[in-house]
Scaffold this active site. Structure first.
Site: not given
Length: 562
Positions: A309, A393, A441, A532-533
């Site tokens: 990414q 972002y 994303r 993810g987590r």
């Protein structure tokens, strides 16, 4: 209701095995600090029961392996050595206790040391159902990069005293209760073996079958073996040159071995001032490319597809790493190793520095940075590339009217606000091989009044697909601290049908923590799922979720574990 320190009567215990219990001493649970919850470990079953009463003196600390419980002394400060013991109620002398402690018991974080990992959380602040490591706490004892995810704690909240969990041996009489409710009114132990023939590869709890999620998917010329992928989660562990380290090899290598179809390496800066922190990875120097070549080769050789990414941070930039200071809300000025952020408009994020409004020259340089990073990613050996255009972002900042107050060609209407983001996509696509896929994303919406709506983002995604994007990776919110945060599993995947209707393939992340979530998401909502987590906590989460014979799916080096 039994209390800690008292004998507990337990019914329906297979093979007459003696149950073990976990105590939780947490300063975060006033006024009844010291609330005890128990985990019953019997054969292949682990069930949690709440029990009232404060913890008392400790007799032993136990570490669970798959087939037995091994003994270890309590560490200093965890409590008294008095209490029930394994030796007819006698407390062994200190020296003798040391002699009988097995060496294996010292390896406190080996993956098979705790089979209670499918018990519900022992504290409501820990909102991920599989609590895999109950010895000595979560965030305190896990490596620092796993205490903090891309924009949040992997374990959600720091809990004072959470590390004071211990295993206790308690006396029991399985024959005395004759079928009544276990533990003072709690429900009896269910017969899980009778409820399902599908079991976790280690022999623990049954897991859901997610057949479609394990089928291949084709993006351009790239065939990805399944649709369960590692979500890019920042590790903030680059060396002083911004290159991958041994940590990254170990971290991503373990997840590649863990069964994911594609490993998406964390947000990697396209330029020094487009990183979020000084410990972010980069792809703008030869030294960084060399490090990424090693990393991509390791992922591929272990058996997964390496992807990366790219990050263009914008105003959410030049802040500290989460575990060293105030983290993502703590600006690092240029004279302390930081830099001056750039953004569409001079509007700060939370307590970070006010960014400089980008000029045409700045914009040209950013596009060149993206082109260079894409070429370097290809040289490094990555097979897919994703541009991070969400979570507040730079790309997201240009799209949202809350962060973009420009009055020139890049501000105003949605059509004008998406011009520079589309230029970013065109620069990426032009510098990336035609046969390799590009993902982006994007936020499904801003989750705040006057922000981007889902209709806005479907229009953006449609234009990006026309510009060469092969898949949209959906998240939501995070433009500002005031944005709502969705907390239900698959909350981002539920936007998927709206984007699919526009002809855009969709992936999504967002609190995917159980095997059945995969079945719910693929193929009804999205085409792929990024986890993810849950994979920070367990690198083999995907293999545990896959309903298959372990010797056909797990690495051959691990077959003897089964």
């Amino acid at each position: 209701m039994s209390t800690v320190g008292e004998p507990a009567t337990v019914t329906n215990v297979p093979n007459n095995e003696t149950p073990f219990f976990i105590t939780e001493r947490s300063m975060s649970l006033p006024p009844d600090a010291g609330t005890v919850r128990t985990v019953q470990r019997t054969g292949e079953t682990s069930i949690c029961y709440p029990v009232a009463g404060p913890p008392t003196g400790l007799a032993r600390v136990f570490i669970a392996t798959r087939d037995l419980w091994t003994m270890q002394e309590p560490t200093r400060g965890t409590g008294s050595r008095s209490g029930p013991s394994l030796h007819g109620g006698r407390t062994l002398p200190r020296r003798r206790r040391r002699r009988i402690r097995p060496v294996e018991a010292r390896h406190r974080h080996a993956s098979d040391r705790l089979d209670a990992h499918r018990c519900p959380s022992l504290h409501p602040a820990i909102d991920e159902p599989p609590a895999r490591r109950l010895l000595d706490g979560f965030q305190d004892d896990f490596p620092a990069p796993y205490g903090f995810g891309h924009h949040g704690l992997a374990f959600r909240k720091r809990i004072p005293g959470f590390g004071e969990r211990i295993f206790r041996k308690m006396s029991s009489n399985p024959q005395s209760a004759g079928g009544g409710a276990a533990l003072g009114g709690q429900p009896p132990l269910p017969d899980r073996a009778a409820s399902s023939d599908r079991r976790d590869p280690r022999g623990d709890d049954p897991v859901a079958t997610a057949s479609t999620a394990w089928t291949a998917i084709q993006l351009r010329e790239l065939s990805i073996p399944n649709r369960v992928w590692l979500s890019p989660m920042c590790q903030y562990s680059a060396d002083e040159f911004g290159a991958p380290t041994d940590w990254h090899i170990a971290h991503y290598g373990a997840r590649a071995a863990g069964g994911v179809g594609m490993v998406v390496v964390e947000c990697t800066g396209v330029a020094p001032d487009m990183r979020t922190t000084a410990r972010d990875l980069g792809l703008y120097t030869e030294k960084q490319v060399t490090g990424h070549q090693r990393l991509a080769a390791a992922i591929r050789s272990i058996g997964s597809i390496p992807a990366v990414q790219l990050g263009v941070a914008g105003r959410k930039s030049s802040h500290g790493v989460p575990w060293d200071n105030a983290g993502t809300r703590n600006p690092v000025p240029p004279d302390e190793g930081g830099w001056q952020p750039l953004a569409p408009s001079p509007i700060a994020f939370a307590g970070l520095a006010v960014p400089t409004e980008m000029s045409t020259k700045d914009a040209t340089r950013v596009l060149e940075d993206i082109e260079r990073a894409a070429r370097n990613a290809h040289r490094a050996g990555y097979e897919a590339i994703e541009l991070h255009g969400a979570n507040g972002y730079l790309l997201h900042e240009f799209l949202s009217p809350l962060a973009n107050h420009r009055t020139d060609e890049w501000g105003g209407t949605l059509e004008r606000r998406m011009r520079f983001p589309l230029q970013m996509i065109e620069a990426l696509r032009a510098s990336w091989p035609e046969d390799k896929p590009v993902l982006v994303r994007l936020p499904a919406e801003d989750l705040i009044e006057d922000g981007l709506t889902t209709d806005d983002m479907v229009a953006v995604a449609t234009r990006m697909a026309a510009a060469g994007v092969d898949m949209i990776d959906l998240v939501s919110g995070a433009l500002t601290p005031a944005a709502r945060r969705l907390t239900e599993p698959l909350h981002n995947a539920r936007y998927g049908p709206r984007f699919r209707a526009a002809g855009v393939p969709v992936a999504a992340s967002g609190l995917v923590s159980e095997a059945h979530h995969l079945d719910e998401a693929v193929p009804e909502l999205v085409d792929a799922v990024l986890v993810g987590r849950a994979m920070l906590r367990d690198p083999y989460w995907a293999l545990r979720a896959l309903d298959a014979e372990p010797r056909q799916t797990w690495p051959k080096q691990y077959h003897r574990a089964f």
